[in-house]
Design a protein around this motif. Structure first.
Motif, PDB file in Angstrom:
ATOM      1  N   VAL A   1      -5.241  -4.016 -11.462  1.00 69.49           N
ATOM      2  CA  VAL A   1      -4.415  -4.821 -10.536  1.00 69.49           C
ATOM      3  C   VAL A   1      -6.447  -5.732  -9.418  1.00 69.49           C
ATOM      4  O   VAL A   1      -6.726  -4.173  -9.211  1.00 69.49           O
ATOM      5  N   VAL A   2      -6.642  -6.834  -9.323  1.00 69.15           N
ATOM      6  CA  VAL A   2      -7.966  -7.283  -8.558  1.00 69.15           C
ATOM      7  C   VAL A   2      -7.580  -7.804  -7.970  1.00 69.15           C
ATOM      8  O   VAL A   2      -6.729  -9.036  -8.608  1.00 69.15           O
ATOM      9  N   ILE A   3      -7.930  -7.649  -6.522  1.00 67.89           N
ATOM     10  CA  ILE A   3      -8.437  -8.304  -5.337  1.00 67.89           C
ATOM     11  C   ILE A   3      -8.668  -8.597  -4.676  1.00 67.89           C
ATOM     12  O   ILE A   3      -9.965  -7.957  -4.647  1.00 67.89           O
ATOM     13  N   GLY A   4      -9.095 -10.075  -5.036  1.00 67.23           N
ATOM     14  CA  GLY A   4     -10.965 -10.092  -3.859  1.00 67.23           C
ATOM     15  C   GLY A   4     -11.540 -10.130  -2.255  1.00 67.23           C
ATOM     16  O   GLY A   4     -10.111  -9.391  -1.746  1.00 67.23           O
ATOM     17  N   ALA A   5     -12.178 -10.897  -2.165  1.00 66.94           N
ATOM     18  CA  ALA A   5     -12.228 -11.017  -0.716  1.00 66.94           C
ATOM     19  C   ALA A   5     -11.720 -11.823   0.554  1.00 66.94           C
ATOM     20  O   ALA A   5     -11.582 -12.796  -0.521  1.00 66.94           O
ATOM     21  N   HIS A   6     -11.290 -11.288   1.410  1.00 67.81           N
ATOM     22  CA  HIS A   6     -10.941 -11.609   2.197  1.00 67.81           C
ATOM     23  C   HIS A   6      -9.273 -12.400   2.075  1.00 67.81           C
ATOM     24  O   HIS A   6      -8.890 -13.440   2.469  1.00 67.81           O
ATOM     25  N   SER A   7      -8.753 -11.976   0.712  1.00 69.97           N
ATOM     26  CA  SER A   7      -7.297 -11.809   0.821  1.00 69.97           C
ATOM     27  C   SER A   7      -6.219 -11.418   1.589  1.00 69.97           C
ATOM     28  O   SER A   7      -6.269 -10.138   1.750  1.00 69.97           O
ATOM     29  N   LEU A   8      -4.866 -11.601   1.303  1.00 66.81           N
ATOM     30  CA  LEU A   8      -3.676 -11.079   2.987  1.00 66.81           C
ATOM     31  C   LEU A   8      -3.077 -10.708   1.453  1.00 66.81           C
ATOM     32  O   LEU A   8      -2.561 -12.089   1.258  1.00 66.81           O
ATOM     33  N   ILE A   9      -2.536  -9.892   0.925  1.00 68.79           N
ATOM     34  CA  ILE A   9      -0.961  -9.442   0.436  1.00 68.79           C
ATOM     35  C   ILE A   9      -0.404  -8.968   1.668  1.00 68.79           C
ATOM     36  O   ILE A   9      -0.341  -8.332   2.436  1.00 68.79           O
ATOM     37  N   GLY A  10       0.874 -10.339   1.843  1.00 73.66           N
ATOM     38  CA  GLY A  10       1.404  -9.922   2.670  1.00 73.66           C
ATOM     39  C   GLY A  10       2.868  -9.483   2.805  1.00 73.66           C
ATOM     40  O   GLY A  10       3.041  -8.172   1.867  1.00 73.66           O
ATOM     41  N   MET A  11       3.159  -8.910   3.859  1.00 74.71           N
ATOM     42  CA  MET A  11       4.438  -7.582   4.115  1.00 74.71           C
ATOM     43  C   MET A  11       5.017  -7.729   2.893  1.00 74.71           C
ATOM     44  O   MET A  11       6.196  -8.867   2.340  1.00 74.71           O
ATOM     45  N   SER A  12       5.617  -6.641   2.588  1.00 71.50           N
ATOM     46  CA  SER A  12       6.639  -6.458   1.442  1.00 71.50           C
ATOM     47  C   SER A  12       6.590  -7.337   0.145  1.00 71.50           C
ATOM     48  O   SER A  12       7.549  -8.029  -0.741  1.00 71.50           O
ATOM     49  N   ASN A  13       5.076  -7.549   0.112  1.00 66.81           N
ATOM     50  CA  ASN A  13       4.838  -8.373  -1.166  1.00 66.81           C
ATOM     51  C   ASN A  13       4.630  -7.418  -2.574  1.00 66.81           C
ATOM     52  O   ASN A  13       4.758  -5.474  -2.334  1.00 66.81           O
ATOM     53  N   VAL A  14       5.470  -7.175  -3.679  1.00 62.96           N
ATOM     54  CA  VAL A  14       5.088  -6.814  -5.262  1.00 62.96           C
ATOM     55  C   VAL A  14       4.669  -7.382  -5.917  1.00 62.96           C
ATOM     56  O   VAL A  14       4.479  -8.581  -6.603  1.00 62.96           O
ATOM     57  N   VAL A  15       3.181  -6.689  -6.401  1.00 64.59           N
ATOM     58  CA  VAL A  15       2.322  -7.142  -7.638  1.00 64.59           C
ATOM     59  C   VAL A  15       1.938  -5.691  -8.590  1.00 64.59           C
ATOM     60  O   VAL A  15       1.853  -4.633  -8.186  1.00 64.59           O
ATOM     61  N   ILE A  16       2.428  -6.527 -10.102  1.00 60.61           N
ATOM     62  CA  ILE A  16       2.674  -4.948 -10.801  1.00 60.61           C
ATOM     63  C   ILE A  16       2.024  -6.642 -11.952  1.00 60.61           C
ATOM     64  O   ILE A  16       1.782  -7.192 -12.487  1.00 60.61           O
ATOM     65  N   GLY A  17       0.540  -5.489 -12.194  1.00 57.64           N
ATOM     66  CA  GLY A  17      -0.423  -6.344 -13.037  1.00 57.64           C
ATOM     67  C   GLY A  17      -0.367  -6.261 -14.544  1.00 57.64           C
ATOM     68  O   GLY A  17       0.713  -5.522 -14.884  1.00 57.64           O
ATOM     69  N   PRO A  18      -0.659  -6.843 -15.835  1.00 57.37           N
ATOM     70  CA  PRO A  18      -2.271  -7.557 -14.795  1.00 57.37           C
ATOM     71  C   PRO A  18      -2.276  -8.420 -14.352  1.00 57.37           C
ATOM     72  O   PRO A  18      -1.287  -9.716 -14.190  1.00 57.37           O
ATOM     73  N   VAL A  19      -2.641  -8.448 -13.325  1.00 52.42           N
ATOM     74  CA  VAL A  19      -2.862  -9.368 -12.309  1.00 52.42           C
ATOM     75  C   VAL A  19      -4.403  -9.528 -11.305  1.00 52.42           C
ATOM     76  O   VAL A  19      -5.133  -8.399 -11.338  1.00 52.42           O
ATOM     77  N   THR A  20      -5.013 -10.703 -11.226  1.00 51.06           N
ATOM     78  CA  THR A  20      -6.243 -11.245 -10.980  1.00 51.06           C
ATOM     79  C   THR A  20      -5.457 -11.961  -9.723  1.00 51.06           C
ATOM     80  O   THR A  20      -5.609 -12.637  -9.897  1.00 51.06           O
ATOM     81  N   ILE A  21      -6.434 -11.854  -7.902  1.00 49.13           N
ATOM     82  CA  ILE A  21      -5.988 -12.686  -7.576  1.00 49.13           C
ATOM     83  C   ILE A  21      -7.231 -13.091  -7.151  1.00 49.13           C
ATOM     84  O   ILE A  21      -8.502 -12.159  -6.509  1.00 49.13           O
ATOM     85  N   GLY A  22      -7.969 -13.923  -6.866  1.00 45.10           N
ATOM     86  CA  GLY A  22      -9.055 -14.541  -6.276  1.00 45.10           C
ATOM     87  C   GLY A  22      -9.235 -14.315  -4.878  1.00 45.10           C
ATOM     88  O   GLY A  22      -8.745 -13.172  -3.895  1.00 45.10           O
ATOM     89  N   ASP A  23     -10.235 -14.795  -4.169  1.00 42.84           N
ATOM     90  CA  ASP A  23     -10.624 -14.818  -2.883  1.00 42.84           C
ATOM     91  C   ASP A  23     -10.270 -16.046  -2.253  1.00 42.84           C
ATOM     92  O   ASP A  23      -9.717 -16.777  -2.655  1.00 42.84           O
ATOM     93  N   ASN A  24     -10.134 -14.940  -0.165  1.00 42.58           N
ATOM     94  CA  ASN A  24      -9.342 -15.996   0.337  1.00 42.58           C
ATOM     95  C   ASN A  24      -8.103 -17.066   0.303  1.00 42.58           C
ATOM     96  O   ASN A  24      -7.774 -17.664   0.314  1.00 42.58           O
ATOM     97  N   VAL A  25      -6.868 -15.715  -0.868  1.00 43.16           N
ATOM     98  CA  VAL A  25      -6.000 -16.070  -1.389  1.00 43.16           C
ATOM     99  C   VAL A  25      -4.783 -15.401  -0.079  1.00 43.16           C
ATOM    100  O   VAL A  25      -5.367 -14.638   0.445  1.00 43.16           O
ATOM    101  N   ILE A  26      -3.813 -16.172  -0.009  1.00 44.89           N
ATOM    102  CA  ILE A  26      -2.491 -16.312   0.969  1.00 44.89           C
ATOM    103  C   ILE A  26      -1.871 -15.878   0.509  1.00 44.89           C
ATOM    104  O   ILE A  26      -1.360 -17.165   0.044  1.00 44.89           O
ATOM    105  N   MET A  27      -0.801 -14.582   0.593  1.00 43.37           N
ATOM    106  CA  MET A  27       0.075 -14.356  -0.092  1.00 43.37           C
ATOM    107  C   MET A  27       1.579 -14.108   0.675  1.00 43.37           C
ATOM    108  O   MET A  27       1.201 -13.534   1.668  1.00 43.37           O
ATOM    109  N   ALA A  28       2.313 -15.247   1.192  1.00 41.14           N
ATOM    110  CA  ALA A  28       3.319 -14.864   2.480  1.00 41.14           C
ATOM    111  C   ALA A  28       4.210 -13.629   2.092  1.00 41.14           C
ATOM    112  O   ALA A  28       4.167 -12.661   1.351  1.00 41.14           O
ATOM    113  N   GLN A  29       5.226 -13.536   2.892  1.00 44.88           N
ATOM    114  CA  GLN A  29       6.318 -12.327   2.427  1.00 44.88           C
ATOM    115  C   GLN A  29       6.878 -12.456   1.191  1.00 44.88           C
ATOM    116  O   GLN A  29       7.762 -13.313   1.660  1.00 44.88           O
ATOM    117  N   HIS A  30       7.502 -11.378   1.156  1.00 50.74           N
ATOM    118  CA  HIS A  30       8.473 -11.035   0.183  1.00 50.74           C
ATOM    119  C   HIS A  30       7.897 -11.717  -1.589  1.00 50.74           C
ATOM    120  O   HIS A  30       9.197 -11.815  -2.150  1.00 50.74           O
TER     121      HIS A  30
END
Length: 204
Positions: free
Chosen positions: A85-114
């Protein structure tokens, strides 16, 4: 042969080490792993915020990295048991998110709730066997820079969400999302794209 390859080549040894790291039929690593092992294998950038009620199911044999200024909100679950699981810079993983790898999330990403993002699938080829005994398959999910993932969206294994794209709330993404586009629905389909010539969003 590396230590990792040696362990993988010997099923009994692999099972025993797995038991030392994780209690049977659970995803959360043992407390000693969380306290004394993981800190040496994880990379956290400056000013990272991981809220206290976040569940971090992290193991040392896969990467967990999070870039400068990123935030993981309360009640989220991050799991790297079957892939990094790789999360870039200045990104937001919102409330009650589920992230199960393999996952790559870039910079300045906004993920809302659930939001659910999973690179893992349970195999189901033999109806005579319980699904829990048929193993899993993994295909990496990539969310490129500057994306916005709306509330209650699901992004399935093997999908790439192109940069500067929007996934509308409630969408189920089963195919790649082109860069500079908006997708919506179940299954998600493109509904807008950004036209660089005119500098406007065009409906499809």
């Amino acid at each position: 042969m590396s230590l990792s390859d040696l362990i993988k080549s010997k099923p009994t040894l692999k099972k025993w080490i797995h038991f030392l790291l994780i209690p049977g039929n659970e995803a959360r690593p043992r407390r000693w792993v969380r306290w004394f092992v993981n800190p040496f294998f994880q990379h956290r950038g400056r000013q990272v915020i991981i809220r206290r009620r976040t569940r971090m199911d992290l193991l040392p044999f896969n990467d967990f990295r999070i870039g400068t200024g990123s935030v993981i909100e309360d009640f989220s679950t991050i799991n790297n048991g079957v892939g990094h699981v790789v999360i870039g810079a200045h990104s937001l993983i919102g409330m009650s998110n589920v992230v199960i790898g393999p996952v790559t999330i870039g910079d300045n990403v906004i993920m809302a709730q659930h939001v659910v993002v999973s690179g893992l699938n349970h195999n189901y080829t033999d109806p005579a066997l319980p699904i829990s005994r048929q193993g899993v398959s993994v295909k990496a999910v990539v969310i490129e820079d500057d994306c916005w993932i709306g509330a209650n969206a699901v992004i399935t294994s093997g999908v790439t969400v192109g940069k500067h794209s929007v996934v509308a709330a409630g969408s189920v993404v089963t195919r790649d999302v082109p860069p500079f586009s908006v997708v919506a629905g179940n299954p998600a389909r493109p509904v807008k794209r950004f036209d660089t010539g005119s500098g406007t969003w065009l409906r499809l």
